[in-house]
Scaffold this motif. Structure first.
Motif, mmCIF file in Angstrom:
data_model
loop_
_atom_site.group_PDB
_atom_site.id
_atom_site.type_symbol
_atom_site.label_atom_id
_atom_site.label_comp_id
_atom_site.label_asym_id
_atom_site.label_seq_id
_atom_site.Cartn_x
_atom_site.Cartn_y
_atom_site.Cartn_z
ATOM 1 N N TYR A 181 -9.143 7.315 7.339
ATOM 2 C CA TYR A 181 -7.787 7.146 6.820
ATOM 3 C C TYR A 181 -6.757 7.647 7.822
ATOM 4 C CZ TYR A 181 -3.650 7.870 3.909
ATOM 5 O OH TYR A 181 -2.367 7.866 3.415
ATOM 6 N N ASN A 215 -6.185 5.033 0.471
ATOM 7 C CA ASN A 215 -4.811 4.561 0.636
ATOM 8 C C ASN A 215 -4.263 4.012 -0.679
ATOM 9 O OD1 ASN A 215 -2.461 3.663 2.319
ATOM 10 N ND2 ASN A 215 -3.179 1.657 1.648
ATOM 11 N N TYR A 216 -5.111 3.323 -1.421
ATOM 12 C CA TYR A 216 -4.727 2.805 -2.740
ATOM 13 C C TYR A 216 -4.349 3.969 -3.667
ATOM 14 C CZ TYR A 216 -5.271 0.371 -7.251
ATOM 15 O OH TYR A 216 -5.076 -0.146 -8.510
ATOM 16 N N CYS A 217 -5.150 5.018 -3.640
ATOM 17 C CA CYS A 217 -4.857 6.206 -4.457
ATOM 18 C C CYS A 217 -3.544 6.856 -4.032
ATOM 19 C CB CYS A 217 -5.986 7.218 -4.322
ATOM 20 S SG CYS A 217 -7.577 6.688 -5.000
ATOM 21 N N GLU A 218 -3.295 6.914 -2.722
ATOM 22 C CA GLU A 218 -2.058 7.516 -2.214
ATOM 23 C C GLU A 218 -0.842 6.730 -2.685
ATOM 24 O OE1 GLU A 218 0.535 10.064 -0.227
ATOM 25 O OE2 GLU A 218 -1.617 10.342 -0.578
ATOM 26 N N ARG A 219 -0.959 5.407 -2.740
ATOM 27 C CA ARG A 219 0.166 4.584 -3.213
ATOM 28 C C ARG A 219 0.407 4.786 -4.709
ATOM 29 N NH1 ARG A 219 -2.410 0.263 -0.510
ATOM 30 N NH2 ARG A 219 -2.613 -0.814 -2.520
ATOM 31 N N VAL A 220 -0.675 4.901 -5.465
ATOM 32 C CA VAL A 220 -0.555 5.106 -6.914
ATOM 33 C C VAL A 220 -0.055 6.508 -7.236
ATOM 34 C CG1 VAL A 220 -1.844 5.206 -9.091
ATOM 35 C CG2 VAL A 220 -2.323 3.392 -7.440
ATOM 36 N N SER A 279 -4.179 5.285 9.805
ATOM 37 C CA SER A 279 -2.764 5.623 9.637
ATOM 38 C C SER A 279 -2.070 5.797 10.983
ATOM 39 C CB SER A 279 -2.618 6.911 8.814
ATOM 40 O OG SER A 279 -3.131 6.742 7.512
ATOM 41 N N PRO A 335 1.493 9.350 -4.984
ATOM 42 C CA PRO A 335 1.942 9.900 -3.691
ATOM 43 C C PRO A 335 1.614 11.390 -3.556
ATOM 44 C CG PRO A 335 3.626 8.470 -4.623
ATOM 45 C CD PRO A 335 2.569 8.633 -5.684
ATOM 46 N N TYR A 345 -8.994 -0.855 -8.685
ATOM 47 C CA TYR A 345 -9.055 -1.179 -7.261
ATOM 48 C C TYR A 345 -10.091 -2.270 -6.993
ATOM 49 C CZ TYR A 345 -10.029 -0.619 -2.273
ATOM 50 O OH TYR A 345 -10.230 -0.858 -0.936
ATOM 51 N N ARG A 368 -9.566 2.644 2.695
ATOM 52 C CA ARG A 368 -8.666 1.729 1.977
ATOM 53 C C ARG A 368 -8.507 2.137 0.521
ATOM 54 N NH1 ARG A 368 -11.323 -3.599 4.846
ATOM 55 N NH2 ARG A 368 -10.107 -3.485 6.776
#
Length: 291
Positions: free
Chosen positions: A187, A227-232, A191, A234, A268, A224
């Motif tokens: 990640y 990253n999905y968790c980070e978007r959901v 990034s 923050p 996801y 990935r």
């Protein structure tokens, strides 16, 4: 009367002189106080700056164990001669810290010493990280990397992942699943602008057995999902990194997310399946190049 006239100038002169001396003393005293205050403030600022630099700094050593081999020569010319290797370690470390510790108040892992070592023989991975002593780390670079066409990019990519591994809060002995550690490292690498491994393909379906999305053996897939968790949620990456400081259990990801991770896994995985069905198995237009 005459005595009065004779004494008057003398008295006036003495009085005037005495007043002048008092003013000079006051001026000198005021200047001394201001000077001392300025020096105290200056010393305080220097001390704060020194403490700040010491808190973020660590000793860096570069070692070339490949010696007189072609790989050793390339490493010496491209990364040692001009100090580039040291700058790469510093820059990648700073980036990894920003990703893994997004909140300045979060306690940071102690890193006192980092050695970047070009190994004398090829390794199973391009970079292998070991902890030599408490808070001291060694990044072993495989000499096979020196054959890369874009050598500097390959080196920065490897060191970036290595420094991500250094800064991960996983305790003295890691108890987190290997898949989650590799996913966190990937990640950070993605990034930073370094895409997934060449054999990861395009929009690849993650391995999902109904339990957790981070058990995937492909670190790019795990990255990935992270990253999905980070978007959901923050700040998830920083919270997960902090949680790993105290060990690992089945609720670590749930607590960092603030909701059941299995639920997010289903969402996801379902979204990836839908996109895959729309794109088709041979389509590359949906390729994920970076996070």
């Amino acid at each position: 009367m005459e005595d009065h006239h004779l004494l008057q100038p003398i008295v006036s002169t003495i009085t005037t002189t005495t007043t002048a001396i008092d003013d000079d003393d006051i001026a000198v005293s005021t200047s001394a106080i201001i000077y001392r205050m300025v020096m105290v403030i200056f010393i305080a600022i220097v001390s704060i700056w020194a403490n700040y630099e010491a808190s973020k700094g660590f000793e860096i050593i570069i070692i070339n164990d490949a010696g007189n081999t072609p790989a050793g020569h390339r490493f010496a010319v491209f990364f040692i001669s001009d100090g580039k290797a040291i700058r790469i370690v510093q820059n990648t470390s700073e980036f990894a810290e920003k990703v893994l510790y997004p909140n300045a108040s979060q306690p940071k892992k102690q890193v006192h010493h980092v050695t970047l070592r070009l190994a004398g023989r090829n390794l199973t991975d391009v970079v292998v990280v070991n902890m030599s002593k408490s808070h001291e780390f060694v990044l072993h670079i495989s000499p096979s990397m020196m054959e890369e066409i874009n050598l500097e990019k390959a080196m920065v990519s490897a060191v970036q992942r290595g420094m991500a591994r250094v800064w991960l809060w996983d305790g003295e002995i890691s108890t987190a699943p290997r898949s989650i550690i590799d996913g966190m490292v990937e990640y950070v690498g993605i990034s930073a602008g370094f895409g997934g491994s060449p054999d990861s393909g395009g929009l690849k379906l993650p391995e999902f057995d109904g339990n957790s999305c981070w058990d995937d053996r492909d670190s790019v897939n795990v990255a990935r999902f992270l990253n999905y968790c980070e978007r959901v949620r923050p700040g998830f990456i920083g919270r997960l990194n902090q949680a790993m400081r105290d060990g690992w259990d089945v609720r670590t990801v749930d607590d960092a997310l603030g909701l059941p991770a299995q639920q997010l896994c289903y969402y996801y995985y379902s979204s990836i399946v839908r996109i895959s069905n729309v794109m088709g198995p041979t389509s590359t237009s949906g390729r994920i190049q970076s996070i």
